[in-house]
Design an enzyme around this catalytic site. Structure first.
Site, short mmCIF file in Angstrom:
data_model
loop_
_atom_site.label_atom_id
_atom_site.label_comp_id
_atom_site.label_asym_id
_atom_site.label_seq_id
_atom_site.Cartn_x
_atom_site.Cartn_y
_atom_site.Cartn_z
N GLU A 17 12.11 -0.98 20.67
CA GLU A 17 13.39 -0.31 20.46
C GLU A 17 13.60 0.77 21.51
OE1 GLU A 17 14.97 0.69 16.44
OE2 GLU A 17 15.08 2.71 17.27
N THR A 48 19.66 1.24 20.27
CA THR A 48 20.30 1.88 19.12
C THR A 48 21.74 2.28 19.41
OG1 THR A 48 19.56 4.11 19.71
CG2 THR A 48 18.09 2.82 18.31
N ARG A 107 24.34 0.64 8.36
CA ARG A 107 25.40 1.53 7.89
C ARG A 107 25.51 2.75 8.79
NH1 ARG A 107 24.57 5.44 2.92
NH2 ARG A 107 23.42 6.47 4.60
N GLY A 108 24.36 3.28 9.22
CA GLY A 108 24.34 4.53 9.97
C GLY A 108 24.17 5.71 9.04
N ASP A 109 23.87 6.86 9.60
CA ASP A 109 23.72 8.08 8.80
C ASP A 109 25.01 8.88 8.83
OD1 ASP A 109 21.11 7.92 7.76
OD2 ASP A 109 20.29 8.34 9.75
N ALA A 125 25.89 -1.53 4.79
CA ALA A 125 25.46 -2.49 5.82
C ALA A 125 25.89 -3.91 5.46
CB ALA A 125 23.94 -2.41 5.99
N HIS A 149 14.77 3.62 1.00
CA HIS A 149 15.71 4.45 1.76
C HIS A 149 15.82 5.80 1.05
CE1 HIS A 149 19.72 5.91 3.05
NE2 HIS A 149 19.37 5.36 4.20
N LYS A 165 21.36 -8.00 1.72
CA LYS A 165 21.63 -8.13 3.16
C LYS A 165 21.33 -9.56 3.63
CE LYS A 165 20.54 -3.26 4.07
NZ LYS A 165 19.74 -2.29 4.83
#
Ligand code: FAD
Length: 290
Positions: A17, A48, A107-109, A125, A149, A165
């Site tokens: 990554e 990312t 989804r992201g923060d 997501a 999470h 998902k």
């Protein structure tokens, strides 16, 4: 290549990554890192989506660099909170024109002051996965959390979301960092019952600098075995020893994942640096684990 590997659910993959750079100095380091890890023959490098989607063009640019300059497939991360549904077609077109054929759908923060989901954004997501699946041009990855999470009531409740998902159309998952392989194993057992072919790649953070990494690890709420944390805390003013213990742990963790837990590959959080990532892959290959 991972894209075939994911489809066939066989073979062990190796992937890294990366994150998009913010300035020229970071850009230079990133390009050196890509050039250094490409000869290791990774199945893909993922890039990312930073700062709520504001760096998205940069994400695509780095992916293009990975594909064209390093000859390695790239997976672009896309965060639903930073994506307006009306712009989806343009974003996906741009990714496709950049040579990207796989997307990590997240989804992201929530950013400070932006805790409310906008009417046009993707709240979960799964919504984003469904939209990318409907488009039909990309393989889809999603996030998995061996320790659960941070917002989920329990890790088991979060693993139900992971099943959703896969139900929504994800082809593979990559985990958040974790240090206790039993958590990975529990997660895989929970999901494989419903999705026997689910490919869940363990995400590994090489422990190179405990003093700075422990804050990030805390933020991810990844649990660290007390014996390891205790030793590293005691030695944190001695970075050379700390690094040696950390890297040895990461190698053992990967070996155990591949041998005992039959992990389908290893995904390394490179932090845009090549040394530890290359060290890890080289030792795993020398020991016949990859
Ligand atoms: P979701 O799957 O939507 O889950 C978020 C929370 O909501 C969880 O607690 C889940 O249990 C809950 N939930 C989900 N669906 C429902 C539902 N229908 N009803 C009720 N609860 C629900 N962040 C970035 O900003 N950029 C990146 O590039 C990035 N890359 C990442 C890569 C990996 C491999 C991982 C593991 C994380 C990454 N993240 C990234 C962080 C990620 O965006 C955050 O962890 C985020 O808070 C959750 O994303 P998610 O896709 O797991 O969201």
């Amino acid at each position: 290549m991972i894209f075939d590997t994911i489809r066939s659910s066989t073979g062990r993959s190796i992937s890294f990554e990366l994150f998009p750079p913010k300035d020229e100095k970071q850009q230079h380091i990133l390009e050196e890192t890509i050039a250094a890890i490409a000869p290791l023959g990774p199945d893909f490098m993922s890039v990312t989506d930073r700062d709520g989607g504001t760096m998205r063009k940069k994400t695509a640019e780095v992916c293009r660099h990975v594909i064209e300059k390093a000859g390695v497939p790239a997976v672009a991360h896309l965060t639903g909170l930073g994506t307006d549904k009306n712009e989806m077609r343009d974003i996906l077109d741009h990714f496709h024109e950049s040579g990207i054929r796989a997307i990590m759908a997240l989804r992201g923060d929530f950013l400070p002051g932006r805790e409310i989901v906008g009417a046009g954004a993707f709240a979960h997501a799964t919504d984003l996965i469904e939209a990318i699946r409907a488009d039909g041009r990309f393989l889809i990855g999603c996030a998995a959390y061996p320790d659960g999470h941070p917002e989920a009531p329990s890790r088991e409740a979060d693993w139900e979301v992971l099943k959703d998902k896969f139900r929504a159309g994800a082809d593979f998952a990559v985990t958040q960092i974790f240090f206790d392989n039993r958590s990975y194993s529990d997660l895989v057992d929970a999901v494989m019952g419903a999705f026997p072919a689910a490919r869940i790649l363990p995400g590994i953070l090489p422990l190179t600098n405990w003093k700075t990494q422990k804050r990030f690890i805390d933020k991810c709420q990844a649990s660290v075995p007390a014996s390891l944390a205790g030793r590293l805390n005691l030695l944190e003013e001695n970075p050379v020893t700390c690094r040696r213990i950390g890297i040895e742990y990461s190698i053992r963790q990967c070996e155990d994942l591949l041998e005992t837990h039959q992990a389908p590959g290893i995904h390394i959080y490179s932090l845009n640096r090549s040394t530890a990532a290359a060290e890890l892959v080289t030792v795993l290959r020398l020991n016949g684990r990859l």
